[in-house]
Each structure stands twice: as C-alpha cells, then as structure tokens.
Scaffold this active site. Structure first.
Site, PDB file in Angstrom:
ATOM      1  N   TYR A 157     -15.776   2.842 -27.144  1.00  0.00           N
ATOM      2  CA  TYR A 157     -15.211   2.371 -28.420  1.00  0.00           C
ATOM      3  C   TYR A 157     -15.016   3.559 -29.371  1.00  0.00           C
ATOM      4  O   TYR A 157     -14.083   3.599 -30.158  1.00  0.00           O
ATOM      5  CB  TYR A 157     -16.083   1.275 -29.032  1.00  0.00           C
ATOM      6  CG  TYR A 157     -15.339   0.416 -30.047  1.00  0.00           C
ATOM      7  CD1 TYR A 157     -14.203  -0.303 -29.668  1.00  0.00           C
ATOM      8  CD2 TYR A 157     -15.763   0.336 -31.370  1.00  0.00           C
ATOM      9  CE1 TYR A 157     -13.516  -1.084 -30.589  1.00  0.00           C
ATOM     10  CE2 TYR A 157     -15.083  -0.446 -32.288  1.00  0.00           C
ATOM     11  CZ  TYR A 157     -13.966  -1.147 -31.895  1.00  0.00           C
ATOM     12  OH  TYR A 157     -13.277  -1.915 -32.812  1.00  0.00           O
ATOM     13  N   LYS A 164     -14.433   1.512 -37.829  1.00  0.00           N
ATOM     14  CA  LYS A 164     -14.942   0.171 -38.208  1.00  0.00           C
ATOM     15  C   LYS A 164     -16.136   0.297 -39.160  1.00  0.00           C
ATOM     16  O   LYS A 164     -16.326  -0.547 -40.033  1.00  0.00           O
ATOM     17  CB  LYS A 164     -15.341  -0.648 -36.979  1.00  0.00           C
ATOM     18  CG  LYS A 164     -14.165  -1.126 -36.118  1.00  0.00           C
ATOM     19  CD  LYS A 164     -13.228  -2.078 -36.828  1.00  0.00           C
ATOM     20  CE  LYS A 164     -12.283  -2.774 -35.859  1.00  0.00           C
ATOM     21  NZ  LYS A 164     -11.175  -3.475 -36.555  1.00  0.00           N
TER      22      LYS A 164
HETATM   23  P1  NAD Z   1      -3.935  -7.844 -31.439  1.00  0.00           P
HETATM   24  O1  NAD Z   1      -3.345  -6.748 -30.616  1.00  0.00           O
HETATM   25  O2  NAD Z   1      -3.447  -9.189 -31.209  1.00  0.00           O
HETATM   26  O3  NAD Z   1      -3.824  -7.489 -32.989  1.00  0.00           O
HETATM   27  C1  NAD Z   1      -3.849  -6.172 -33.464  1.00  0.00           C
HETATM   28  C2  NAD Z   1      -2.790  -6.117 -34.531  1.00  0.00           C
HETATM   29  O4  NAD Z   1      -2.771  -4.844 -35.178  1.00  0.00           O
HETATM   30  C3  NAD Z   1      -1.381  -6.336 -33.964  1.00  0.00           C
HETATM   31  O5  NAD Z   1      -0.804  -7.438 -34.606  1.00  0.00           O
HETATM   32  C4  NAD Z   1      -0.657  -5.059 -34.304  1.00  0.00           C
HETATM   33  O6  NAD Z   1       0.703  -5.277 -34.605  1.00  0.00           O
HETATM   34  C5  NAD Z   1      -1.443  -4.625 -35.519  1.00  0.00           C
HETATM   35  N1  NAD Z   1      -1.221  -3.229 -35.879  1.00  0.00           N
HETATM   36  C6  NAD Z   1      -1.590  -2.098 -35.213  1.00  0.00           C
HETATM   37  N2  NAD Z   1      -1.117  -1.022 -35.854  1.00  0.00           N
HETATM   38  C7  NAD Z   1      -0.451  -1.460 -36.953  1.00  0.00           C
HETATM   39  C8  NAD Z   1       0.271  -0.839 -37.997  1.00  0.00           C
HETATM   40  N3  NAD Z   1       0.422   0.496 -38.052  1.00  0.00           N
HETATM   41  N4  NAD Z   1       0.828  -1.618 -38.963  1.00  0.00           N
HETATM   42  C9  NAD Z   1       0.706  -2.956 -38.916  1.00  0.00           C
HETATM   43  N5  NAD Z   1       0.045  -3.607 -37.947  1.00  0.00           N
HETATM   44  C10 NAD Z   1      -0.525  -2.862 -36.977  1.00  0.00           C
HETATM   45  O7  NAD Z   1      -5.520  -7.739 -31.182  1.00  0.00           O
HETATM   46  P2  NAD Z   1      -6.741  -8.472 -31.919  1.00  0.00           P
HETATM   47  O8  NAD Z   1      -7.853  -8.363 -30.959  1.00  0.00           O
HETATM   48  O9  NAD Z   1      -6.316  -9.781 -32.444  1.00  0.00           O
HETATM   49  O10 NAD Z   1      -7.053  -7.459 -33.113  1.00  0.00           O
HETATM   50  C11 NAD Z   1      -7.126  -7.849 -34.467  1.00  0.00           C
HETATM   51  C12 NAD Z   1      -8.334  -7.228 -35.145  1.00  0.00           C
HETATM   52  O11 NAD Z   1      -9.513  -7.766 -34.580  1.00  0.00           O
HETATM   53  C13 NAD Z   1      -8.440  -5.716 -35.006  1.00  0.00           C
HETATM   54  O12 NAD Z   1      -8.907  -5.162 -36.213  1.00  0.00           O
HETATM   55  C14 NAD Z   1      -9.506  -5.559 -33.938  1.00  0.00           C
HETATM   56  O13 NAD Z   1     -10.173  -4.332 -34.065  1.00  0.00           O
HETATM   57  C15 NAD Z   1     -10.396  -6.726 -34.306  1.00  0.00           C
HETATM   58  N6  NAD Z   1     -11.356  -7.155 -33.264  1.00  0.00           N
HETATM   59  C16 NAD Z   1     -10.922  -7.446 -32.008  1.00  0.00           C
HETATM   60  C17 NAD Z   1     -11.840  -7.864 -31.033  1.00  0.00           C
HETATM   61  C18 NAD Z   1     -11.402  -8.164 -29.631  1.00  0.00           C
HETATM   62  O14 NAD Z   1     -12.250  -8.121 -28.722  1.00  0.00           O
HETATM   63  N7  NAD Z   1     -10.145  -8.522 -29.383  1.00  0.00           N
HETATM   64  C19 NAD Z   1     -13.191  -7.996 -31.381  1.00  0.00           C
HETATM   65  C20 NAD Z   1     -13.595  -7.693 -32.675  1.00  0.00           C
HETATM   66  C21 NAD Z   1     -12.663  -7.266 -33.614  1.00  0.00           C
HETATM   67  O1  0WE Z   2     -11.046  -3.198 -31.941  1.00  0.00           O
HETATM   68  C1  0WE Z   2     -10.837  -3.400 -30.762  1.00  0.00           C
HETATM   69  C2  0WE Z   2      -9.673  -2.731 -30.055  1.00  0.00           C
HETATM   70  C3  0WE Z   2      -8.761  -2.035 -31.006  1.00  0.00           C
HETATM   71  C4  0WE Z   2      -7.769  -1.093 -30.370  1.00  0.00           C
HETATM   72  C5  0WE Z   2      -7.178  -1.292 -29.131  1.00  0.00           C
HETATM   73  C6  0WE Z   2      -6.235  -0.388 -28.656  1.00  0.00           C
HETATM   74  C7  0WE Z   2      -5.584  -0.516 -27.301  1.00  0.00           C
HETATM   75  C8  0WE Z   2      -4.229   0.156 -27.278  1.00  0.00           C
HETATM   76  C9  0WE Z   2      -7.435   0.030 -31.080  1.00  0.00           C
HETATM   77  N1  0WE Z   2      -6.544   0.938 -30.628  1.00  0.00           N
HETATM   78  C10 0WE Z   2      -5.932   0.734 -29.460  1.00  0.00           C
HETATM   79  N2  0WE Z   2      -5.024   1.672 -29.029  1.00  0.00           N
HETATM   80  C11 0WE Z   2      -4.204   1.472 -27.968  1.00  0.00           C
HETATM   81  O2  0WE Z   2      -3.412   2.356 -27.608  1.00  0.00           O
HETATM   82  N3  0WE Z   2     -11.693  -4.232 -30.077  1.00  0.00           N
HETATM   83  C12 0WE Z   2     -12.886  -4.698 -30.752  1.00  0.00           C
HETATM   84  C13 0WE Z   2     -11.534  -4.598 -28.666  1.00  0.00           C
HETATM   85  C14 0WE Z   2     -12.272  -3.589 -27.863  1.00  0.00           C
HETATM   86  O3  0WE Z   2     -11.710  -2.401 -27.573  1.00  0.00           O
HETATM   87  C15 0WE Z   2     -12.657  -1.654 -26.899  1.00  0.00           C
HETATM   88  C16 0WE Z   2     -13.835  -2.402 -26.760  1.00  0.00           C
HETATM   89  C17 0WE Z   2     -13.596  -3.643 -27.385  1.00  0.00           C
HETATM   90  C18 0WE Z   2     -14.555  -4.759 -27.527  1.00  0.00           C
HETATM   91  C19 0WE Z   2     -12.569  -0.352 -26.398  1.00  0.00           C
HETATM   92  C20 0WE Z   2     -13.664   0.185 -25.760  1.00  0.00           C
HETATM   93  C21 0WE Z   2     -14.843  -0.544 -25.637  1.00  0.00           C
HETATM   94  C22 0WE Z   2     -14.947  -1.841 -26.139  1.00  0.00           C
END
Ligand code: NAD
Ligand code: 0WE
Length: 258
Positions: A157, A164
């Site tokens: 991560y 974060k």
């Molecule tokens: P997702 O890919 O569906 O959403 C990520 C969003 O970020 C997308 O809509 C993308 O368009 C947007 N984004 C990235 N760069 C951007 C930019 N420059 N301008 C505007 N928008 C931008 O994935 P998600 O999992 O729904 O992620 C949403 C949030 O939840 C993130 O902050 C992620 O870190 C957080 N999160 C995700 C998880 C997981 O396991 N999926 C867990 C905890 C927190």
């Molecule tokens: O916040 C996240 C992921 C956010 C994310 C994902 C990507 C994939 C594509 C940010 N940047 C990028 N850049 C890319 O090019 N999560 C909480 C999901 C997540 O991502 C991980 C996790 C978990 C959970 C990455 C490594 C280890 C655990």
C-alpha cells in the site's frame, strides 16, 4: 420520508457500478437526497451518466481534482443551479501503479509522493475550500474514504498509506476549521472491496480472503454498507459527529490475533 430529504449533495468518485461512490449515491438517493455527480475523464462519463439516470441526478459535470480551474467551474455551476450545498462526498485516490508494489522506499520517487498526496489528500481540502461558501448556515457535511493503511503498514500500500494518513489528518483539521460554521467533516475507513481501484493490485484476492477469514464478521463489506454509513454521516442524525474516522470493515481493525 428519507433522512436526507431535500439535501443537495455532490458526489465525486464514481467510475463504475462497483465504485464505493456508486454505493454512496444509491443510499443517498434512497434517503431522498438530490445528487450532483462528477466524472474524471470523458471515457468514464457514460458510467457516471448511468448512475445519474439510476439515481435521478440532474447535474453531471467533469472534474479532475488536480485541475483548479475545473474545481472553480464545478462550484460555479453548482452555485448557479442549486445556490447552496448540503454535502460533499470525496471518494478519490491515486498513486502511480509502480509505487503500490514491493518495498516502500525502493519504489518511492519525489514525483510519485507528490502526485499521491495531491490527488488523494490535498483534493479533499481543495473541495472543502471551494464548497465552503455554498455550505454556510445549512448543517452541511463532508465525507471522504480512507483505508487501514493510513494507520498500519499494509504490504504494497506504501505511499498510498502515507497519503491516507494525510487525508485523515485533513479530516481533523478541516473539521476544526469548519466546525464553527456548523459544517461536519468525517472519514470512512472501508475494508477491502473489489473496485476498479483494486483491480490490477497484485494479490488483491488474497487480501480479500485474509480480511474475510480474520474479521469478526467473517465476511467482507459491500459498497452498500459503506454507502449507508456515508448517508448517515451526511445526515442530521450524525449532528454530534465530526473529525472522526468510522471503520466499515466488519471489525477487521480491532483484531489482534485470530
Ligand atoms: P474506484 O476506482 O471505483 O474509484 C476511484 C475514483 O477516483 C474513480 O472514480 C476515479 O475516477 C477517481 N479519481 C482518480 N484520480 C482522479 C482525479 N485526478 N480526479 C478526479 N477523480 C479521480 O475505486 P474505489 O475503491 O471506489 O475508490 C474510492 C475511494 O475509496 C478511494 O479513495 C480509495 O482509496 C478508497 N478505498 C477503497 C477501498 C477498496 O478496497 N476498494 C478500501 C478503502 C478505501
Ligand atoms: O486505496 C486503495 C487503492 C487506491 C489506488 C489504486 C490504484 C490502482 C491503479 C490508488 N492508485 C492506484 N493507481 C493505479 O495505477 N485501496 C484501499 C485498495 C487497495 O489497494 C491496495 C491495497 C488495497 C486494500 C494496494 C496494495 C495493498 C492493499
């Protein structure tokens, strides 16, 4: 009557029907909110249009959070169309993919660090700043999405965890800034969910499996569960809660040993 009846809420971060922001839109729409949605790129617009259709959102606008002009334009349009705003949901995170693999320091660059912090942490403060004039005197609320990697090391991560941590500190400082104006600010720390942001992360399946085996509920969370929590935190039911991070992770973060 829903608990968000007549609230006007901006949701940033829908990229597909698996997005956490999609689950938030679903819950907020069900509770009576009127929604405005944004899309990051033209390629993603049709997905966001589908959400708008489903959740009755009449306002769909472009927003790349790294673009100050687009931020100004977005809030200009919201002022013209709505005149005020009751909530902002920030569900955006990004780091260069090569930074989310291997040892933190080995793959870290100045540019990667800056980009991760700009998109994942500063952008929340930027939206708070730009939305502030529209949220006066309305008991408005801001929500962002975090992850356990902010407060614990999680393999791969890496710089996202550091960003974060900044995002969660932003929650507290923005809550302190805006509290006197009646605006609440909270974060949700979600457990792992298969979304676009999770796709392409090495061994994401094994992280889902590990969380499922070790959390007290023995199951992973859904975007609907995160959405319901976001809807609650944005509503007047949460009028006493600000500056906090609420874990929606089936209790994974409380476990010391299984
Ligand atoms: P997702 O890919 O569906 O959403 C990520 C969003 O970020 C997308 O809509 C993308 O368009 C947007 N984004 C990235 N760069 C951007 C930019 N420059 N301008 C505007 N928008 C931008 O994935 P998600 O999992 O729904 O992620 C949403 C949030 O939840 C993130 O902050 C992620 O870190 C957080 N999160 C995700 C998880 C997981 O396991 N999926 C867990 C905890 C927190
Ligand atoms: O916040 C996240 C992921 C956010 C994310 C994902 C990507 C994939 C594509 C940010 N940047 C990028 N850049 C890319 O090019 N999560 C909480 C999901 C997540 O991502 C991980 C996790 C978990 C959970 C990455 C490594 C280890 C655990």
């Amino acid at each position: 009557m829903g608990f968000l009846q007549d609230k006007r809420i901006l949701i940033v971060g829908i990229a597909s029907n698996r997005s956490i922001a999609w689950g938030v839109a679903e819950a907020m729409h069900r509770e009576g909110a009127e929604l405005a949605l944004t899309y990051q790129t033209e390629k993603l617009k049709k997905r966001v249009d589908a959400a708008a259709e489903k959740f009755g959102a009449k306002i769909v606008l472009p927003l790349d959070v790294s673009n100050d002009e687009q931020i100004a334009e977005l809030f200009g349009t919201l002022e013209k169309e709505w005149g005020h705003l009751d909530g902002i949901v920030h569900s955006v995170g990004f780091a260069p993919r090569d930074h989310l693999d291997g040892s933190y320091l080995d793959n870290l660059t100045r540019d990667g660090f800056a980009l991760a912090h700009d998109i994942s942490a500063y952008s929340f403060a930027a939206l708070a700043k730009a939305g502030r004039p529209l949220m006066q005197g309305r008991n408005a609320a801001l929500i962002t999405m975090s992850y356990l990697g902010a407060v614990r090391t999680v393999p791969n991560y890496n710089v996202m965890g550091v960003a974060k941590a900044s995002l969660e500190a932003n929650v507290r400082y923005i809550a302190d800034s805006l509290g006197p104006e009646g605006i609440r600010v909270n974060g949700i720390s979600a457990g792992p969910i298969r979304t676009l942001a999770a796709s392409g992360i090495k061994d994401f399946k094994s992280m889902l499996d590990e969380a499922e085996q070790k959390n007290p509920m023995r199951r992973n969370v859904t975007i609907q569960e995160v959405g319901n929590t976001a809807a609650f935190l944005c509503s007047d039911l949460a009028s006493g809660i600000t500056g906090d991070i609420v874990y929606v992770d089936s209790g994974y973060h409380i476990v010391g040993m299984v």
